[in-house]
Design a protein around this motif. Structure first.
Motif, PDB file in Angstrom:
ATOM      1  N   LEU A  48      35.597   7.396 -56.628  1.00 46.53           N
ATOM      2  CA  LEU A  48      35.427   6.160 -57.644  1.00 46.53           C
ATOM      3  C   LEU A  48      35.833   4.780 -57.009  1.00 46.53           C
ATOM      4  CD1 LEU A  48      37.290   8.658 -60.219  1.00 46.53           C
ATOM      5  CD2 LEU A  48      35.313   7.242 -60.777  1.00 46.53           C
ATOM      6  N   GLY A  49      35.965   4.943 -55.806  1.00 42.37           N
ATOM      7  CA  GLY A  49      36.380   3.439 -55.341  1.00 42.37           C
ATOM      8  C   GLY A  49      37.879   3.137 -55.684  1.00 42.37           C
ATOM      9  N   LEU A  50      38.522   3.971 -55.986  1.00 40.26           N
ATOM     10  CA  LEU A  50      40.117   3.739 -56.286  1.00 40.26           C
ATOM     11  C   LEU A  50      41.006   3.715 -55.210  1.00 40.26           C
ATOM     12  CD1 LEU A  50      40.439   5.628 -59.713  1.00 40.26           C
ATOM     13  CD2 LEU A  50      40.473   3.213 -59.469  1.00 40.26           C
ATOM     14  N   TYR A  67      34.675   0.917 -51.565  1.00 40.32           N
ATOM     15  CA  TYR A  67      35.918   0.827 -52.023  1.00 40.32           C
ATOM     16  C   TYR A  67      35.979  -0.685 -53.073  1.00 40.32           C
ATOM     17  CZ  TYR A  67      41.055  -0.671 -52.554  1.00 40.32           C
ATOM     18  OH  TYR A  67      42.209  -0.840 -53.051  1.00 40.32           O
ATOM     19  N   THR A  70      31.919  -1.467 -58.251  1.00 40.67           N
ATOM     20  CA  THR A  70      31.978  -0.565 -59.235  1.00 40.67           C
ATOM     21  C   THR A  70      30.543  -0.241 -59.623  1.00 40.67           C
ATOM     22  OG1 THR A  70      32.071  -2.609 -60.476  1.00 40.67           O
ATOM     23  CG2 THR A  70      34.126  -1.365 -60.478  1.00 40.67           C
ATOM     24  N   ASN A  73      29.827   3.571 -59.821  1.00 44.85           N
ATOM     25  CA  ASN A  73      30.958   3.786 -61.166  1.00 44.85           C
ATOM     26  C   ASN A  73      29.966   3.986 -62.591  1.00 44.85           C
ATOM     27  OD1 ASN A  73      32.826   4.512 -59.503  1.00 44.85           O
ATOM     28  ND2 ASN A  73      34.211   2.856 -60.350  1.00 44.85           N
ATOM     29  N   TYR A  78      34.912   9.477 -65.448  1.00 46.77           N
ATOM     30  CA  TYR A  78      36.205   9.879 -65.154  1.00 46.77           C
ATOM     31  C   TYR A  78      37.173  10.460 -65.896  1.00 46.77           C
ATOM     32  CZ  TYR A  78      40.134   9.839 -61.926  1.00 46.77           C
ATOM     33  OH  TYR A  78      41.147  10.074 -61.367  1.00 46.77           O
ATOM     34  N   PRO A  80      40.815  11.392 -65.596  1.00 47.00           N
ATOM     35  CA  PRO A  80      41.909  11.526 -64.584  1.00 47.00           C
ATOM     36  C   PRO A  80      42.884  12.933 -65.025  1.00 47.00           C
ATOM     37  CG  PRO A  80      42.259   9.388 -65.660  1.00 47.00           C
ATOM     38  CD  PRO A  80      41.031  10.238 -66.105  1.00 47.00           C
ATOM     39  N   CYS A 102      32.187  -1.453 -70.424  1.00 47.59           N
ATOM     40  CA  CYS A 102      30.966  -0.957 -69.705  1.00 47.59           C
ATOM     41  C   CYS A 102      29.641  -1.740 -69.933  1.00 47.59           C
ATOM     42  CB  CYS A 102      30.512   0.375 -70.330  1.00 47.59           C
ATOM     43  SG  CYS A 102      31.623   1.606 -70.130  1.00 47.59           S
ATOM     44  N   GLN A 144      35.873   9.225 -73.754  1.00 52.14           N
ATOM     45  CA  GLN A 144      35.686   8.128 -73.078  1.00 52.14           C
ATOM     46  C   GLN A 144      34.742   8.022 -71.803  1.00 52.14           C
ATOM     47  OE1 GLN A 144      37.156   6.859 -70.132  1.00 52.14           O
ATOM     48  NE2 GLN A 144      38.098   8.755 -69.541  1.00 52.14           N
ATOM     49  N   ALA A 145      34.926   9.321 -71.039  1.00 49.50           N
ATOM     50  CA  ALA A 145      34.223   9.479 -69.581  1.00 49.50           C
ATOM     51  C   ALA A 145      32.658   9.645 -70.042  1.00 49.50           C
ATOM     52  CB  ALA A 145      34.839  10.560 -69.071  1.00 49.50           C
ATOM     53  N   HIS A 148      29.500   5.924 -71.632  1.00 46.47           N
ATOM     54  CA  HIS A 148      28.261   5.293 -70.917  1.00 46.47           C
ATOM     55  C   HIS A 148      26.999   6.158 -70.415  1.00 46.47           C
ATOM     56  CE1 HIS A 148      31.026   6.017 -67.918  1.00 46.47           C
ATOM     57  NE2 HIS A 148      30.377   5.669 -67.131  1.00 46.47           N
TER      58      HIS A 148
ATOM     59  N   LYS B   3      33.356  -9.143 -70.412  1.00 48.67           N
ATOM     60  CA  LYS B   3      34.386  -8.091 -70.161  1.00 48.67           C
ATOM     61  C   LYS B   3      35.578  -8.761 -70.212  1.00 48.67           C
ATOM     62  CE  LYS B   3      31.133  -5.386 -67.315  1.00 48.67           C
ATOM     63  NZ  LYS B   3      31.016  -4.621 -65.975  1.00 48.67           N
ATOM     64  N   THR B 107      37.691   1.967 -63.386  1.00 51.71           N
ATOM     65  CA  THR B 107      36.634   2.810 -63.107  1.00 51.71           C
ATOM     66  C   THR B 107      35.275   2.550 -63.865  1.00 51.71           C
ATOM     67  OG1 THR B 107      37.616   4.418 -64.346  1.00 51.71           O
ATOM     68  CG2 THR B 107      37.815   4.411 -62.070  1.00 51.71           C
ATOM     69  N   LYS B 108      35.599   1.978 -65.242  1.00 50.30           N
ATOM     70  CA  LYS B 108      34.472   1.599 -66.039  1.00 50.30           C
ATOM     71  C   LYS B 108      33.856   0.338 -65.800  1.00 50.30           C
ATOM     72  CE  LYS B 108      34.445   4.375 -69.833  1.00 50.30           C
ATOM     73  NZ  LYS B 108      35.403   5.420 -69.836  1.00 50.30           N
TER      74      LYS B 108
END
Ligand SMILES: Nc1ncnc2c1ncn2[C@@H]1O[C@H](COP(=O)(O)OP(=O)(O)OP(=O)(O)O)[C@@H](O)[C@H]1O
Ligand SMILES: [Mg+2]
Lengths: 281, 255
Positions: A48-50, A67, A70, A73, A78, A80, A102, A144-145, A148, B3, B107-108
């Motif tokens: 996820l690039g976190l 990294y 987004t 993404n 996701y 968690p 989004c 929510q995941a 989109h 955003k 992450t969104k």
């Protein structure tokens, strides 16, 4: 759908991932199994690039991740391990906010939110998220995941904190998602029965490496133990090295002699046993 | 940009529903009323106590209360006001990573810079509006009971204090990208103020310190001009901390 090559990650002097290779095919629910601290969450966060990987390559739908970037993404939803929301909002408000982030169209977002809340069973929940139970938070997490319409849904231990009923509900939602929403699901867990229930394929992460990936059936096949047990009225015949044919012959003999027996069983390895075997405990 | 607007809307909702908007407004208004009230009541208090004090051999010379006393109060109370304000908003960013609420948002596709600026804009706006109302109310009392025209450099002085507040907002955000918790932010701001006051012991260095902008008593009474170097340094700190904070938030590992 997801391709991980030679992924390395260390925290200080602790090497958590020592070259993870993983290919998750499109469609279906993919189980990602490992003991506590194996590095499941770490791997997902890198995807996820976190988190920044020390070495290795990750591609989502053919596009390499970076990294903090987004772009990939947009294709990923996701959930968690412990999803955290703004407690002062209600479900609809949170989804509206997520949709704006989004870049979704407002009317589309509203319709989609209603549809998803219906699916996860939160449609009539008007209270603030502050008062939600863990199960409710996980449901909202799925909604929510998926907002989109991601191609890939990454769920980090979505069932670990839930009671059997809540677990079944979430698993059902995940299965429906994979079937109806054209979404590949990756699902990390250490609860093996969950994997057996809903996953078609799985990967086993141990000692910083993937020590098995493929179908669950094949894994069991590989570790198929020999042997059978026949329980008589007051005696059991156990043959740890017997084959299926031998068991059939034995049963035949018993039948001919007219000896009654309660059950005859080939030893089927449970995923649990296989897991223990592979992990080496 | 869209955003960021969405995030600003969320911040607004947070301040409103969390009660901070109302509380901060009340606090600022209270200070304005207090400034004028204390100035107004001083002679009354002295009158009340005059007999008692006279018994002890103290003779009160009746001084005329002017707008100056009111603005003295205004300046004198600023320190407490700044402390209250910083305590109120020090957690604006750190609370989010302590709870982990940003993970889903980032992450969104929410850019970290957008989060930073949305929050910075929000606290600067809260500070600006509240401060403007407080100053306007004090001004009104000053004119109603006395006469503000005896004061000096009023516009500059008021803007100087505003700028100092903006700098505090910038510093809250900047320190939030370095430390883990709210107490860390408070400590850093405290450390900053302490460092300034230590440097202030060097004679003549006062006019370069941004902290001189936090008290305009002498300027308003016409005893000094507004220090231009302090204003410039204050602006430099605002810009530098914002640039630094943006670099650091991108590098931050745990959100
Ligand atoms: N930020 C961090 N700093 C230091 N060590 C970390 C950090 N994050 C994870 N680790 C270490 O990395 C290892 C793997 O953690 P990770 O959370 O990926 O495991 P996991 O497979 O998700 O476990 P669980 O099943 O408990 O969720 C752990 O031993 C943990 O101590
Ligand atoms: Mg985990």
């Amino acid at each position: 759908m997801l391709e991980i090559k030679n992924l390395h990650k260390r925290f200080g002097d602790k090497e958590v991932l020592k070259g993870v290779d993983l290919i998750v095919p499109e469609r279906g629910v993919y189980g990602f199994v490992g003991v506590n601290g194996a590095g499941k969450t770490t791997t997902m966060k890198i995807v996820l690039g976190l988190l920044k990987a020390d070495e290795g390559e990750v591609k989502v739908n053919g596009i390499p991740i970076a990294y903090g970037n987004t772009e990939t993404n947009k294709m990923i939803g996701y959930l968690p391990d412990v999803p955290e929301y703004y407690g002062y909002m209600n479900c609809m408000e949170y989804l509206k906010f997520s949709g704006e982030i989004c870049g979704m169209d407002a009317t589309d977002c509203k319709r989609r939110s209603e549809e998803l809340l219906e699916m996860v069973g939160l449609a009539d929940e008007k209270h603030k998220i502050r008062g939600f139970s863990r199960g409710m938070k996980q449901r909202l997490g799925i909604a929510q995941a998926l907002l989109h319409r991601p191609k890939l849904l990454i769920c980090d231990e979505p069932t670990s904190a839930l009671d059997p009923v809540g677990r079944k509900d979430i698993l059902d939602v995940i299965t429906t998602t994979a079937e109806n929403q054209d979404t590949t699901v990756i699902f990390s867990t250490h609860i093996l029965s969950d994997v057996e229930h809903i996953c078609t394929e799985m990967a086993l992460l141990n000692n910083g490496k993937i020590c098995y990936s493929g179908s669950i059936k094949e894994l069991k096949e590989m570790h198929r133990q020999q042997g059978y047990i026949i329980e008589l009225e007051n005696e059991t015949i156990e043959n740890p090295n017997g084959t299926e044919t031998e068991m059939r012959q034995e049963v035949q003999k018993l039948l001919e002699k007219g000896i009654r027996f309660k059950k005859a069983e080939l030893m089927e390895p449970s995923l649990e046993k296989v897991f223990m075997e592979v992990v080496g405990r | 940009m869209k955003k960021m607007m969405a995030f600003i809307k969320k911040e607004w909702m947070e301040l409103k529903r969390g009660g901070k908007l109302v509380v901060s407004f009340i606090v600022f208004m209270l200070f304005a009323v207090l400034d004028a009230g204390i100035a107004k009541l001083t002679p009354v208090l002295f009158d009340l106590m005059a007999d008692e004090l006279a018994d002890q051999g103290l003779n009160i010379i009746q001084t005329d209360v002017t707008a100056a006393q009111c603005w003295d109060q205004f300046n004198g109370n600023l320190l407490v006001l700044f402390i209250v304000f910083v305590i109120m908003f020090a957690g604006i960013l750190v609370n989010e990573y302590q709870k982990g609420t940003l993970v889903l948002i980032v992450t969104k596709g929410m850019p970290r810079k957008g989060i930073y600026f949305a929050k910075l804009i929000m606290i600067v706006a809260v500070w600006t509006v509240n401060y403007a109302m407080m100053t306007a109310l004090t001004w009104f009392y000053g004119d109603y009971y006395w006469d503000n025209s005896i004061m000096h450099h009023m516009f500059g002085a008021i803007m100087g204090i505003w700028l100092f507040g903006v700098m505090l907002c910038c510093l809250i955000m900047f320190f939030s990208t370095i430390v883990k918790g709210m107490s860390g932010v408070l400590l850093c701001i405290g450390g900053f103020a302490f460092t300034c006051s230590i440097i202030g012991f060097v004679p003549g260095v006062d006019k370069y310190l941004p902290t001189t902008l936090s008290d305009m008593m002498t300027v308003m009474r016409g005893g000094a001009d507004i220090s231009i170097p302090a204003i410039i340094i204050c602006i430099v700190i605002c810009v530098a901390s914002t640039i630094g904070g943006n670099i650091l938030i991108e590098k931050k590992v745990t959100l």
